[in-house]
Design a protein around this motif. Structure first.
Motif, PDB file in Angstrom:
ATOM      1  N   VAL A  66       0.828  -1.065  -0.375  1.00  0.00           N
ATOM      2  CA  VAL A  66      -0.160  -0.011   0.302  1.00  0.00           C
ATOM      3  C   VAL A  66       1.217   1.243   0.051  1.00  0.00           C
ATOM      4  O   VAL A  66       1.806   0.685   0.170  1.00  0.00           O
ATOM      5  N   ALA A  67       0.537   2.724  -0.083  1.00  0.00           N
ATOM      6  CA  ALA A  67       0.665   3.737  -0.250  1.00  0.00           C
ATOM      7  C   ALA A  67      -0.097   4.679   0.938  1.00  0.00           C
ATOM      8  O   ALA A  67      -1.036   4.328   0.805  1.00  0.00           O
ATOM      9  N   VAL A  68       0.654   5.955   1.532  1.00  0.00           N
ATOM     10  CA  VAL A  68       0.035   6.024   2.443  1.00  0.00           C
ATOM     11  C   VAL A  68      -0.738   7.571   1.149  1.00  0.00           C
ATOM     12  O   VAL A  68      -0.314   7.667   0.604  1.00  0.00           O
ATOM     13  N   ARG A  69      -2.331   7.617   1.219  1.00  0.00           N
ATOM     14  CA  ARG A  69      -3.122   8.523   0.080  1.00  0.00           C
ATOM     15  C   ARG A  69      -3.341   9.505   1.258  1.00  0.00           C
ATOM     16  O   ARG A  69      -3.120  11.022   1.283  1.00  0.00           O
ATOM     17  N   ARG A  70      -3.612   9.429   2.402  1.00  0.00           N
ATOM     18  CA  ARG A  70      -3.767  10.558   3.247  1.00  0.00           C
ATOM     19  C   ARG A  70      -3.716  10.883   4.723  1.00  0.00           C
ATOM     20  O   ARG A  70      -3.517   9.421   5.405  1.00  0.00           O
ATOM     21  N   VAL A  71      -3.065  12.144   5.286  1.00  0.00           N
ATOM     22  CA  VAL A  71      -3.173  12.059   6.341  1.00  0.00           C
ATOM     23  C   VAL A  71      -3.405  13.420   7.248  1.00  0.00           C
ATOM     24  O   VAL A  71      -3.202  14.422   7.161  1.00  0.00           O
ATOM     25  N   GLU A  72      -4.143  12.622   8.804  1.00  0.00           N
ATOM     26  CA  GLU A  72      -4.486  13.002   8.867  1.00  0.00           C
ATOM     27  C   GLU A  72      -4.170  13.135  10.678  1.00  0.00           C
ATOM     28  O   GLU A  72      -4.211  12.167  11.459  1.00  0.00           O
ATOM     29  N   HIS A  73      -3.883  14.366  11.477  1.00  0.00           N
ATOM     30  CA  HIS A  73      -3.835  14.300  12.851  1.00  0.00           C
ATOM     31  C   HIS A  73      -5.098  15.608  13.600  1.00  0.00           C
ATOM     32  O   HIS A  73      -5.554  15.534  13.438  1.00  0.00           O
ATOM     33  N   LEU A  74      -5.480  14.101  14.121  1.00  0.00           N
ATOM     34  CA  LEU A  74      -6.912  13.531  14.717  1.00  0.00           C
ATOM     35  C   LEU A  74      -6.044  14.576  16.600  1.00  0.00           C
ATOM     36  O   LEU A  74      -7.725  15.356  16.936  1.00  0.00           O
ATOM     37  N   SER A  75      -5.084  14.665  16.783  1.00  0.00           N
ATOM     38  CA  SER A  75      -5.039  15.399  18.112  1.00  0.00           C
ATOM     39  C   SER A  75      -3.796  15.121  17.746  1.00  0.00           C
ATOM     40  O   SER A  75      -2.890  14.694  17.079  1.00  0.00           O
ATOM     41  N   PRO A  76      -2.775  16.127  19.017  1.00  0.00           N
ATOM     42  CA  PRO A  76      -1.602  16.054  19.041  1.00  0.00           C
ATOM     43  C   PRO A  76      -0.135  14.502  19.435  1.00  0.00           C
ATOM     44  O   PRO A  76       0.184  14.579  18.857  1.00  0.00           O
ATOM     45  N   ARG A  77      -2.029  13.859  19.906  1.00  0.00           N
ATOM     46  CA  ARG A  77      -1.105  12.156  20.185  1.00  0.00           C
ATOM     47  C   ARG A  77      -1.718  10.860  18.977  1.00  0.00           C
ATOM     48  O   ARG A  77      -1.262  10.168  19.322  1.00  0.00           O
ATOM     49  N   MET A  78      -2.648  11.626  17.814  1.00  0.00           N
ATOM     50  CA  MET A  78      -3.194  10.705  16.824  1.00  0.00           C
ATOM     51  C   MET A  78      -3.022  11.251  16.005  1.00  0.00           C
ATOM     52  O   MET A  78      -3.588  11.977  15.441  1.00  0.00           O
ATOM     53  N   VAL A  79      -2.819  10.494  14.559  1.00  0.00           N
ATOM     54  CA  VAL A  79      -2.511  10.785  14.029  1.00  0.00           C
ATOM     55  C   VAL A  79      -3.127   9.273  12.416  1.00  0.00           C
ATOM     56  O   VAL A  79      -3.090   7.714  12.593  1.00  0.00           O
ATOM     57  N   ARG A  80      -3.911   9.850  12.908  1.00  0.00           N
ATOM     58  CA  ARG A  80      -4.785   9.158  11.324  1.00  0.00           C
ATOM     59  C   ARG A  80      -4.014   8.612   9.484  1.00  0.00           C
ATOM     60  O   ARG A  80      -4.096   9.557   9.311  1.00  0.00           O
TER      61      ARG A  80
END
Ligand SMILES: Cc1cc2nc3c(=O)[nH]c(=O)nc-3n(C[C@H](O)[C@H](O)[C@H](O)COP(=O)(O)OP(=O)(O)OC[C@H]3O[C@@H](n4cnc5c(N)ncnc54)[C@H](O)[C@@H]3O)c2cc1C
Length: 270
Positions: free
Chosen positions: A23-37
Protein backbone atom coordinates in the motif's frame (compact mmCIF):
# COMPACT_ATOMS: atom_id res chain seq x y z
CA UNK A 1 -3.98 -39.98 3.39
CA UNK A 2 -0.85 -42.11 3.02
CA UNK A 3 2.26 -41.32 4.97
CA UNK A 4 4.02 -40.12 1.83
CA UNK A 5 1.25 -37.59 1.11
CA UNK A 6 1.59 -36.01 4.50
CA UNK A 7 3.37 -32.71 4.52
CA UNK A 8 6.63 -32.75 6.44
CA UNK A 9 6.11 -30.98 9.74
CA UNK A 10 8.79 -28.94 11.35
CA UNK A 11 8.89 -28.90 15.11
CA UNK A 12 7.65 -25.53 16.24
CA UNK A 13 6.47 -24.49 12.73
CA UNK A 14 3.73 -21.87 12.87
CA UNK A 15 0.92 -21.23 10.44
CA UNK A 16 1.92 -18.62 7.90
CA UNK A 17 0.07 -15.33 8.51
CA UNK A 18 -1.91 -13.74 5.66
CA UNK A 19 0.26 -12.30 2.86
CA UNK A 20 1.48 -8.71 2.91
CA UNK A 21 -0.43 -6.32 0.66
CA UNK A 22 1.59 -3.39 -0.62
CA UNK A 23 0.00 0.00 0.00
CA UNK A 24 0.99 3.65 -0.03
CA UNK A 25 -0.04 6.49 2.23
CA UNK A 26 -2.88 8.42 0.55
CA UNK A 27 -3.82 10.89 3.32
CA UNK A 28 -2.56 11.89 6.77
CA UNK A 29 -4.81 13.60 9.33
CA UNK A 30 -3.68 14.71 12.78
CA UNK A 31 -6.70 13.93 14.97
CA UNK A 32 -4.95 15.31 18.07
CA UNK A 33 -1.35 16.06 19.05
CA UNK A 34 -1.21 12.38 20.13
CA UNK A 35 -3.07 10.54 17.33
CA UNK A 36 -2.64 10.44 13.57
CA UNK A 37 -5.03 8.84 11.11
CA UNK A 38 -3.25 7.42 8.08
CA UNK A 39 -5.20 6.36 5.02
CA UNK A 40 -3.37 3.56 3.22
CA UNK A 41 -4.45 2.69 -0.29
CA UNK A 42 -3.61 0.50 -3.25
CA UNK A 43 -4.96 -2.20 -5.58
CA UNK A 44 -3.56 -4.93 -3.29
CA UNK A 45 -6.34 -4.08 -0.80
CA UNK A 46 -8.84 -5.76 -3.15
CA UNK A 47 -10.68 -8.43 -1.17
CA UNK A 48 -9.67 -7.20 2.30
CA UNK A 49 -12.68 -7.54 4.57
CA UNK A 50 -12.93 -7.07 8.31
CA UNK A 51 -15.89 -8.84 9.86
CA UNK A 52 -15.80 -7.73 13.49
CA UNK A 53 -14.84 -4.51 15.31
CA UNK A 54 -11.58 -4.32 17.28
CA UNK A 55 -9.77 -6.59 14.83
CA UNK A 56 -6.12 -6.11 13.91
CA UNK A 57 -3.81 -5.66 10.95
CA UNK A 58 -0.05 -5.97 10.89
CA UNK A 59 1.67 -2.96 9.39
CA UNK A 60 5.05 -3.45 7.73
CA UNK A 61 7.18 -0.31 7.65
CA UNK A 62 10.55 0.45 6.09
CA UNK A 63 13.34 -0.47 8.51
CA UNK A 64 14.61 2.46 10.61
CA UNK A 65 17.00 4.60 8.61
CA UNK A 66 15.65 3.36 5.24
CA UNK A 67 13.00 4.65 2.85
CA UNK A 68 12.60 1.48 0.86
CA UNK A 69 10.03 -1.14 1.80
CA UNK A 70 11.31 -4.69 1.58
CA UNK A 71 8.66 -7.39 1.98
CA UNK A 72 9.97 -10.21 4.20
CA UNK A 73 9.58 -13.96 3.65
CA UNK A 74 8.10 -16.47 6.08
CA UNK A 75 10.67 -19.00 7.28
CA UNK A 76 8.16 -21.31 8.95
CA UNK A 77 8.37 -19.50 12.23
CA UNK A 78 8.74 -15.77 11.60
CA UNK A 79 9.11 -13.16 8.88
CA UNK A 80 12.69 -12.32 7.97
CA UNK A 81 14.24 -9.85 5.52
CA UNK A 82 16.58 -11.22 2.82
CA UNK A 83 19.58 -10.09 4.91
CA UNK A 84 18.33 -12.09 7.90
CA UNK A 85 17.18 -9.07 9.94
CA UNK A 86 13.74 -8.86 11.49
CA UNK A 87 11.37 -6.54 9.63
CA UNK A 88 9.57 -3.68 11.37
CA UNK A 89 6.04 -4.95 11.88
CA UNK A 90 3.52 -3.42 14.29
CA UNK A 91 -0.14 -4.18 14.97
CA UNK A 92 -2.98 -1.67 14.59
CA UNK A 93 -6.76 -1.57 14.46
CA UNK A 94 -8.25 -1.46 10.96
CA UNK A 95 -10.44 1.55 11.76
CA UNK A 96 -12.12 1.88 8.34
CA UNK A 97 -11.96 -0.28 5.24
CA UNK A 98 -13.38 1.14 2.01
CA UNK A 99 -13.66 -1.69 -0.49
CA UNK A 100 -14.61 0.68 -3.35
CA UNK A 101 -11.82 3.19 -2.87
CA UNK A 102 -9.42 0.39 -1.81
CA UNK A 103 -8.53 2.33 1.33
CA UNK A 104 -7.73 1.36 4.90
CA UNK A 105 -7.45 3.80 7.82
CA UNK A 106 -5.28 3.12 10.84
CA UNK A 107 -4.94 5.53 13.75
CA UNK A 108 -1.54 5.56 15.39
CA UNK A 109 -0.60 7.00 18.79
CA UNK A 110 2.38 9.36 18.87
CA UNK A 111 4.00 8.17 22.09
CA UNK A 112 7.49 9.40 21.33
CA UNK A 113 9.84 6.49 21.24
CA UNK A 114 8.85 3.88 18.67
CA UNK A 115 9.37 3.21 14.97
CA UNK A 116 5.66 3.41 14.09
CA UNK A 117 5.13 6.46 16.28
CA UNK A 118 8.07 8.23 14.63
CA UNK A 119 7.03 7.07 11.15
CA UNK A 120 3.53 8.47 11.49
CA UNK A 121 4.73 11.85 12.73
CA UNK A 122 6.39 12.50 9.36
CA UNK A 123 4.29 10.25 7.09
CA UNK A 124 3.43 11.79 3.71
CA UNK A 125 1.29 10.76 0.75
CA UNK A 126 3.19 8.25 -1.36
CA UNK A 127 5.16 6.69 1.51
CA UNK A 128 5.28 2.89 1.09
CA UNK A 129 4.01 0.34 3.61
CA UNK A 130 2.32 -3.07 3.56
CA UNK A 131 -0.39 -4.66 5.62
CA UNK A 132 -1.31 -8.22 6.49
CA UNK A 133 -4.50 -9.43 8.08
CA UNK A 134 -7.05 -9.04 9.39
CA UNK A 135 -6.62 -10.73 12.75
CA UNK A 136 -9.51 -11.73 14.94
CA UNK A 137 -11.90 -9.07 16.23
CA UNK A 138 -14.56 -8.95 18.94
CA UNK A 139 -17.75 -10.95 18.38
CA UNK A 140 -20.52 -8.89 19.99
CA UNK A 141 -23.02 -10.63 22.26
CA UNK A 142 -26.18 -8.78 21.26
CA UNK A 143 -28.05 -10.15 24.30
CA UNK A 144 -25.63 -8.77 26.90
CA UNK A 145 -27.36 -6.51 29.48
CA UNK A 146 -24.48 -3.98 29.51
CA UNK A 147 -20.93 -3.44 28.27
CA UNK A 148 -17.78 -2.07 29.86
CA UNK A 149 -15.15 -0.82 27.40
CA UNK A 150 -11.82 0.25 28.83
CA UNK A 151 -8.41 0.99 27.39
CA UNK A 152 -5.56 3.40 26.95
CA UNK A 153 -4.89 5.66 23.97
CA UNK A 154 -3.98 2.71 21.72
CA UNK A 155 -7.47 1.33 22.29
CA UNK A 156 -9.30 4.50 21.18
CA UNK A 157 -9.70 3.29 17.56
CA UNK A 158 -11.10 -0.07 18.71
CA UNK A 159 -13.35 1.51 21.35
CA UNK A 160 -14.69 3.92 18.72
CA UNK A 161 -15.54 1.00 16.45
CA UNK A 162 -17.17 -0.90 19.29
CA UNK A 163 -19.30 2.13 20.18
CA UNK A 164 -20.53 2.19 16.58
CA UNK A 165 -21.24 -1.55 16.54
CA UNK A 166 -22.81 -2.33 19.95
CA UNK A 167 -26.62 -2.59 20.09
CA UNK A 168 -28.00 0.98 20.45
CA UNK A 169 -30.30 0.12 23.36
CA UNK A 170 -27.62 -1.49 25.57
CA UNK A 171 -25.90 0.68 28.22
CA UNK A 172 -22.15 1.07 27.74
CA UNK A 173 -19.62 2.51 30.17
CA UNK A 174 -16.31 3.61 28.70
CA UNK A 175 -13.08 4.36 30.60
CA UNK A 176 -10.07 5.64 28.67
CA UNK A 177 -6.70 6.38 30.22
CA UNK A 178 -4.80 9.23 28.57
CA UNK A 179 -1.12 9.93 29.21
CA UNK A 180 -1.68 13.54 28.15
CA UNK A 181 -4.89 15.64 28.32
CA UNK A 182 -4.47 16.47 24.60
CA UNK A 183 -5.14 12.81 23.76
CA UNK A 184 -8.89 13.21 24.33
CA UNK A 185 -10.83 12.71 21.10
CA UNK A 186 -14.45 12.99 20.09
CA UNK A 187 -15.96 9.51 20.24
CA UNK A 188 -18.91 8.32 18.14
CA UNK A 189 -22.22 9.55 19.58
CA UNK A 190 -24.23 6.96 21.44
CA UNK A 191 -27.33 7.63 23.51
CA UNK A 192 -26.66 5.11 26.29
CA UNK A 193 -22.90 5.53 26.73
CA UNK A 194 -21.08 7.20 29.62
CA UNK A 195 -17.47 8.14 28.95
CA UNK A 196 -14.82 8.76 31.60
CA UNK A 197 -11.41 10.08 30.53
CA UNK A 198 -8.83 9.09 33.15
CA UNK A 199 -5.68 11.24 33.25
CA UNK A 200 -2.53 9.32 34.08
CA UNK A 201 -0.91 11.30 36.93
CA UNK A 202 2.65 12.50 36.24
CA UNK A 203 5.13 9.81 37.28
CA UNK A 204 2.53 7.03 37.40
CA UNK A 205 3.07 3.81 35.42
CA UNK A 206 1.11 3.32 32.21
CA UNK A 207 -2.15 1.61 33.05
CA UNK A 208 -2.40 2.74 36.69
CA UNK A 209 -5.41 4.97 36.00
CA UNK A 210 -7.02 2.27 33.86
CA UNK A 211 -6.64 -0.36 36.58
CA UNK A 212 -8.21 2.04 39.11
CA UNK A 213 -11.09 2.80 36.74
CA UNK A 214 -11.90 -0.88 36.15
CA UNK A 215 -11.63 -1.63 39.87
CA UNK A 216 -14.10 1.15 40.63
CA UNK A 217 -16.57 0.25 37.88
CA UNK A 218 -20.06 -0.83 38.81
CA UNK A 219 -20.88 -3.97 36.81
CA UNK A 220 -24.41 -5.27 36.60
CA UNK A 221 -24.51 -9.09 36.46
CA UNK A 222 -23.74 -10.37 32.96
CA UNK A 223 -21.91 -7.21 31.83
CA UNK A 224 -19.57 -8.00 28.94
CA UNK A 225 -16.13 -6.50 29.44
CA UNK A 226 -13.64 -5.49 26.74
CA UNK A 227 -10.27 -4.07 27.83
CA UNK A 228 -7.01 -3.36 25.97
CA UNK A 229 -3.81 -1.53 26.83
CA UNK A 230 -0.41 -2.04 28.41
CA UNK A 231 0.31 -5.72 29.11
CA UNK A 232 1.39 -5.54 32.77
CA UNK A 233 -1.56 -3.35 33.72
CA UNK A 234 -3.85 -5.80 32.01
CA UNK A 235 -2.51 -8.63 34.16
CA UNK A 236 -3.79 -6.68 37.19
CA UNK A 237 -7.12 -6.17 35.45
CA UNK A 238 -7.38 -9.89 34.61
CA UNK A 239 -6.72 -10.82 38.22
CA UNK A 240 -9.25 -8.28 39.43
CA UNK A 241 -11.99 -9.40 37.04
CA UNK A 242 -11.50 -13.16 37.26
CA UNK A 243 -10.32 -13.57 40.85
CA UNK A 244 -11.69 -10.64 42.90
CA UNK A 245 -14.97 -10.32 41.02
CA UNK A 246 -15.20 -13.98 39.92
CA UNK A 247 -16.24 -13.07 36.39
CA UNK A 248 -16.48 -16.08 34.07
CA UNK A 249 -13.63 -15.92 31.51
CA UNK A 250 -16.08 -15.86 28.61
CA UNK A 251 -17.52 -12.61 29.90
CA UNK A 252 -14.36 -10.59 29.33
CA UNK A 253 -11.87 -9.95 26.53
CA UNK A 254 -8.68 -8.52 28.03
CA UNK A 255 -6.01 -7.87 25.43
CA UNK A 256 -2.45 -6.63 25.88
CA UNK A 257 -1.79 -4.12 23.07
CA UNK A 258 1.80 -3.19 23.97
CA UNK A 259 4.37 -3.95 26.64
CA UNK A 260 6.29 -1.33 28.57
CA UNK A 261 9.98 -1.40 27.61
CA UNK A 262 9.55 -3.78 24.68
CA UNK A 263 9.20 -3.07 20.97
CA UNK A 264 6.40 -4.66 19.01
CA UNK A 265 3.00 -5.58 20.30
CA UNK A 266 2.05 -7.72 23.25
CA UNK A 267 -0.92 -9.51 21.81
CA UNK A 268 -2.17 -11.78 24.52
CA UNK A 269 -5.78 -12.49 25.18
CA UNK A 270 -7.78 -13.45 28.24
C1 LIG B 1 -4.68 -6.07 18.39
C2 LIG B 1 -3.89 -4.76 18.57
C3 LIG B 1 -4.45 -3.56 18.11
C4 LIG B 1 -3.74 -2.35 18.28
N1 LIG B 1 -4.30 -1.19 17.79
C5 LIG B 1 -3.61 -0.03 17.90
C6 LIG B 1 -4.13 1.18 17.33
O1 LIG B 1 -5.19 1.19 16.68
N2 LIG B 1 -3.41 2.32 17.49
C7 LIG B 1 -2.20 2.34 18.16
O2 LIG B 1 -1.58 3.40 18.27
N3 LIG B 1 -1.68 1.20 18.71
C8 LIG B 1 -2.35 0.03 18.58
N4 LIG B 1 -1.81 -1.12 19.11
C9 LIG B 1 -0.57 -1.03 19.89
C10 LIG B 1 0.68 -0.90 19.03
O3 LIG B 1 0.87 -2.09 18.27
C11 LIG B 1 1.92 -0.70 19.97
O4 LIG B 1 1.76 0.46 20.74
C12 LIG B 1 3.23 -0.66 19.21
O5 LIG B 1 4.25 -0.99 20.14
C13 LIG B 1 3.58 0.69 18.62
O6 LIG B 1 4.76 0.57 17.87
P1 LIG B 1 5.96 1.62 17.91
O7 LIG B 1 6.87 1.22 16.80
O8 LIG B 1 5.43 3.01 17.94
O9 LIG B 1 6.69 1.37 19.30
P2 LIG B 1 7.66 0.12 19.62
O10 LIG B 1 8.89 0.21 18.79
O11 LIG B 1 6.86 -1.12 19.52
O12 LIG B 1 8.03 0.38 21.14
C14 LIG B 1 9.09 1.28 21.51
C15 LIG B 1 8.93 1.64 22.98
O13 LIG B 1 7.72 2.39 23.14
C16 LIG B 1 6.88 1.77 24.12
N5 LIG B 1 5.47 1.94 23.66
C17 LIG B 1 4.81 1.28 22.66
N6 LIG B 1 3.55 1.76 22.54
C18 LIG B 1 3.41 2.73 23.48
C19 LIG B 1 2.36 3.61 23.85
N7 LIG B 1 1.17 3.59 23.23
N8 LIG B 1 2.57 4.49 24.86
C20 LIG B 1 3.76 4.56 25.50
N9 LIG B 1 4.82 3.76 25.19
C21 LIG B 1 4.64 2.86 24.18
C22 LIG B 1 7.32 0.31 24.17
O14 LIG B 1 7.07 -0.24 25.43
C23 LIG B 1 8.80 0.41 23.89
O15 LIG B 1 9.51 0.69 25.06
C24 LIG B 1 -2.48 -2.35 18.93
C25 LIG B 1 -1.92 -3.57 19.36
C26 LIG B 1 -2.62 -4.76 19.18
C27 LIG B 1 -2.01 -6.05 19.66
Amino acid sequence: MSRSERRPTTVGARREPPRFRRVAVRRVEHLSPRMVRVTLAGPDLEGLTVEHPAASVRLLLPSPGGQELVVPSWNGNEFLLPDGRRPTIRTFTPRRVDAEALELDVEIVIHGGGVASEWVEVAEPGDPAAISGPGRGYAIDRDAPAFLLAGDETAIPAISQLLEALPAETPVQVHIEVAHPDARLALPDRPRATVEWCDLPPGASSGDALVAAVRGADLVPGTKVWVAGEAAALQHIRRHLFEDRGLPRAQASVRGYWKHGRSGDADDDA
